[in-house]
Design a protein around this motif. Structure first.
Motif, PDB file in Angstrom:
ATOM      1  N   SER A   1      -1.063  -1.262 -10.527  1.00 49.19           N
ATOM      2  CA  SER A   1      -1.891  -0.958  -9.352  1.00 49.19           C
ATOM      3  C   SER A   1      -3.234  -1.679  -9.494  1.00 49.19           C
ATOM      4  O   SER A   1      -3.667  -2.016 -10.588  1.00 49.19           O
ATOM      5  CB  SER A   1      -2.093   0.543  -9.211  1.00 49.19           C
ATOM      6  OG  SER A   1      -2.809   1.055 -10.304  1.00 49.19           O
TER       7      SER A   1
ATOM      8  N   GLY B   1      -2.605   5.472  -0.397  1.00 49.04           N
ATOM      9  CA  GLY B   1      -3.720   4.546  -0.248  1.00 49.04           C
ATOM     10  C   GLY B   1      -3.873   3.552  -1.386  1.00 49.04           C
ATOM     11  O   GLY B   1      -4.590   2.568  -1.254  1.00 49.04           O
ATOM     12  N   ASP B   2      -3.204   3.787  -2.524  1.00 50.41           N
ATOM     13  CA  ASP B   2      -3.272   2.846  -3.648  1.00 50.41           C
ATOM     14  C   ASP B   2      -2.618   1.524  -3.269  1.00 50.41           C
ATOM     15  O   ASP B   2      -1.602   1.501  -2.570  1.00 50.41           O
ATOM     16  CB  ASP B   2      -2.562   3.408  -4.884  1.00 50.41           C
ATOM     17  CG  ASP B   2      -3.334   4.505  -5.576  1.00 50.41           C
ATOM     18  OD1 ASP B   2      -4.496   4.738  -5.209  1.00 50.41           O
ATOM     19  OD2 ASP B   2      -2.760   5.131  -6.487  1.00 50.41           O
ATOM     20  N   LYS B   3      -3.171   0.430  -3.780  1.00 49.62           N
ATOM     21  CA  LYS B   3      -2.564  -0.892  -3.612  1.00 49.62           C
ATOM     22  C   LYS B   3      -1.822  -1.192  -4.908  1.00 49.62           C
ATOM     23  O   LYS B   3      -2.375  -1.054  -6.006  1.00 49.62           O
ATOM     24  CB  LYS B   3      -3.637  -1.946  -3.363  1.00 49.62           C
ATOM     25  CG  LYS B   3      -4.372  -1.742  -2.059  1.00 49.62           C
ATOM     26  CD  LYS B   3      -4.072  -2.860  -1.111  1.00 49.62           C
ATOM     27  CE  LYS B   3      -4.988  -2.886   0.077  1.00 49.62           C
ATOM     28  NZ  LYS B   3      -4.789  -1.902   1.044  1.00 49.62           N
TER      29      LYS B   3
ATOM     30  N   ALA C   1      -7.319  -1.804  -9.160  1.00 48.03           N
ATOM     31  CA  ALA C   1      -8.444  -0.876  -9.268  1.00 48.03           C
ATOM     32  C   ALA C   1      -9.119  -0.767  -7.908  1.00 48.03           C
ATOM     33  O   ALA C   1      -9.228  -1.737  -7.168  1.00 48.03           O
ATOM     34  CB  ALA C   1      -9.440  -1.387 -10.313  1.00 48.03           C
ATOM     35  N   LYS C   2      -9.557   0.445  -7.597  1.00 51.66           N
ATOM     36  CA  LYS C   2     -10.256   0.651  -6.327  1.00 51.66           C
ATOM     37  C   LYS C   2     -11.650   0.083  -6.417  1.00 51.66           C
ATOM     38  O   LYS C   2     -12.301   0.173  -7.443  1.00 51.66           O
ATOM     39  CB  LYS C   2     -10.292   2.150  -5.992  1.00 51.66           C
ATOM     40  CG  LYS C   2      -8.898   2.687  -5.731  1.00 51.66           C
ATOM     41  CD  LYS C   2      -8.936   4.099  -5.288  1.00 51.66           C
ATOM     42  CE  LYS C   2      -7.501   4.563  -5.068  1.00 51.66           C
ATOM     43  NZ  LYS C   2      -7.388   5.891  -4.609  1.00 51.66           N
ATOM     44  N   GLU C   3     -12.078  -0.497  -5.314  1.00 51.04           N
ATOM     45  CA  GLU C   3     -13.400  -1.142  -5.299  1.00 51.04           C
ATOM     46  C   GLU C   3     -14.516  -0.145  -5.153  1.00 51.04           C
ATOM     47  O   GLU C   3     -14.440   0.888  -4.689  1.00 51.04           O
ATOM     48  CB  GLU C   3     -13.450  -2.151  -4.158  1.00 51.04           C
ATOM     49  CG  GLU C   3     -12.436  -3.256  -4.371  1.00 51.04           C
ATOM     50  CD  GLU C   3     -12.380  -4.192  -3.190  1.00 51.04           C
ATOM     51  OE1 GLU C   3     -13.221  -4.112  -2.292  1.00 51.04           O
ATOM     52  OE2 GLU C   3     -11.481  -5.018  -3.177  1.00 51.04           O
TER      53      GLU C   3
ATOM     54  N   GLU D   1       0.858  -1.193   0.000  1.00 46.38           N
ATOM     55  CA  GLU D   1       0.000   0.000   0.000  1.00 46.38           C
ATOM     56  C   GLU D   1       0.888   1.235   0.000  1.00 46.38           C
ATOM     57  O   GLU D   1       1.864   1.321   0.756  1.00 46.38           O
ATOM     58  CB  GLU D   1      -0.888   0.003   1.232  1.00 46.38           C
ATOM     59  CG  GLU D   1      -1.828   1.190   1.260  1.00 46.38           C
ATOM     60  CD  GLU D   1      -2.793   1.155   2.424  1.00 46.38           C
ATOM     61  OE1 GLU D   1      -3.446   2.176   2.651  1.00 46.38           O
ATOM     62  OE2 GLU D   1      -2.884   0.131   3.108  1.00 46.38           O
TER      63      GLU D   1
END
Length: 103
Positions: free
Chosen positions: A99, A67-69, A101-103, A44
């Motif tokens: 990276s 905050g990106d994974k 994608a954000k959920e 992260e």
């Protein structure tokens, strides 16, 4: 203010913390190491630098945000940093494979 919040990486470097994979499912089933070991390359983003300059002088910002994974390669050059008793990795943006994608 903690040391972590005061640290700003230089140029196109990013500070990340490895995400520790869950060793058991939500229902309590323990997973074998072979299933969990493939997830050890996820981290992260904790802090990012301002970016770098292109050859023509244009500013190139870092592609990731706090905050990106992200997905790290199997082997890469990084600097291990210990801040406030926790371990972090400081690496260049180019070392990141992608990276999530954000959920």
């Amino acid at each position: 203010m903690s040391t972590l919040k005061r640290l700003i990486p230089t140029l196109d470097r990013i500070l990340v913390k490895r995400v520790v994979p869950e060793a058991k499912t939500a229902t309590g089933i323990l997973l074998p190491d072979s299933m969990v070991s493939g997830q050890k390359n996820v981290a992260e983003v904790v802090a990012v630098g301002p970016g770098r300059r292109a050859d023509n002088g244009d500013h190139i910002p870092v592609s990731f945000q706090q905050g990106d994974k992200i997905l790290l390669p199997e082997s890469f050059l990084s600097t291990e940093v210990k801040l406030d008793g926790e371990e972090y990795l400081l690496l260049k943006e180019d070392d990141v494979l992608g990276s999530f994608a954000k959920e």
